[in-house]
Design an enzyme around this catalytic site. Sequence first.
Site, PDB file in Angstrom:
ATOM      1  N   HIS A 128     -38.280  22.165   6.377  1.00 31.04           N
ATOM      2  CA  HIS A 128     -36.978  21.799   5.816  1.00 31.04           C
ATOM      3  C   HIS A 128     -36.315  22.860   5.652  1.00 31.04           C
ATOM      4  CE1 HIS A 128     -38.116  17.586   5.649  1.00 31.04           C
ATOM      5  NE2 HIS A 128     -39.593  17.360   4.047  1.00 31.04           N
ATOM      6  N   SER A 247     -42.542   5.108  18.520  1.00 32.25           N
ATOM      7  CA  SER A 247     -41.362   5.792  17.504  1.00 32.25           C
ATOM      8  C   SER A 247     -40.333   4.747  16.876  1.00 32.25           C
ATOM      9  CB  SER A 247     -41.185   6.895  17.860  1.00 32.25           C
ATOM     10  OG  SER A 247     -39.789   6.570  18.984  1.00 32.25           O
ATOM     11  N   PHE A 249     -39.069   2.615  14.278  1.00 32.97           N
ATOM     12  CA  PHE A 249     -39.244   2.177  13.001  1.00 32.97           C
ATOM     13  C   PHE A 249     -40.280   0.726  12.533  1.00 32.97           C
ATOM     14  CE2 PHE A 249     -38.963  -0.049   8.310  1.00 32.97           C
ATOM     15  CZ  PHE A 249     -38.699   1.034   7.955  1.00 32.97           C
TER      16      PHE A 249
END
Length: 313
Positions: A128, A247, A249
């Site tokens: 991040h 992948s 959700f």
Amino acid sequence: MEKSRIKSVDFMVKAIAAANTMHRDELLFYYKGILYPRTICSPETFKALESFEARRDDVILAGYPKSGTNWLSQILTDLIAISQKKTPGSESSLIAEEQEVISYLEVGDAEKYERMTKLPSPRFMVTHLRPENLPESIFQNNAKILLLIRNPKDVATSYYHFSNGMALLPSYETWDDFFTDFMTKKMAWGCCFEYLSEWNKYADKENIMTITYEDVKENPALSVKNIAMFLGIPLTEEQLQLVVERSSFQSMKKNSDKTHGSFGNILFRKGGVSDWKNLFTEDQSKKMDKVFEEHIAGTKLGKRLKYDLYCKA
């Protein structure tokens, strides 16, 4: 639980337990002018990170918190497994050494970078951090960077719910209180707009590919195909569909107990687009529009975000 995740989950469980014993004001600390969660980051780790030696074939996923990094991590992990002739999700796709390494570059103990030297290539990392706070070797050695960005109104909305569900971060009694902090640079990992502005300086580099959360949501198969091309990983149609399916959700939320332990439900809440409309007042929406216009709108990343499409009511 997948073996490569055990170390990370164990680390997070201990970090959350420690955070639960701390006062709200103690949860974050400043390092070089930016706030970070105290129980998962440390000045010692940041100092050690400076001398981290990146490899040219490292794969790094960079994204501001709540931009979809857990989602894209799933895609990238599966693509790397395929590049190594392994089946995504199988025991053979897991590397024993990974048990000792947490994928988030800035999270963990200061000795983790020594352990990372033993990992086989290609190594996969998530961060991040803003580019100026990453090790210089990442840019000197042209490691592959996938830069993930998301419309800032949904980022703020997701971050609000995450902060109230994750003990590592200060919680908020009201959305209004959170919005004030979000807009005045009081978030862990710093200001979202400054993050975009700093990364925009690197957006034209050949070793960096920018992708938006909304693009992946709109066309997962095309996005996976483009990422695989960027990484030089050939995919059969069957492999492509497997990565897309794993992948989704729904699939990730269903498997979250195995992959992320007890905090899986916090990480995988909605996974949608335009949830911000449920929280933002008209005044707050205009305030963010103004800041976006001043700092990001005319930039390459600003254009990629399609702000008028996703952030105007």
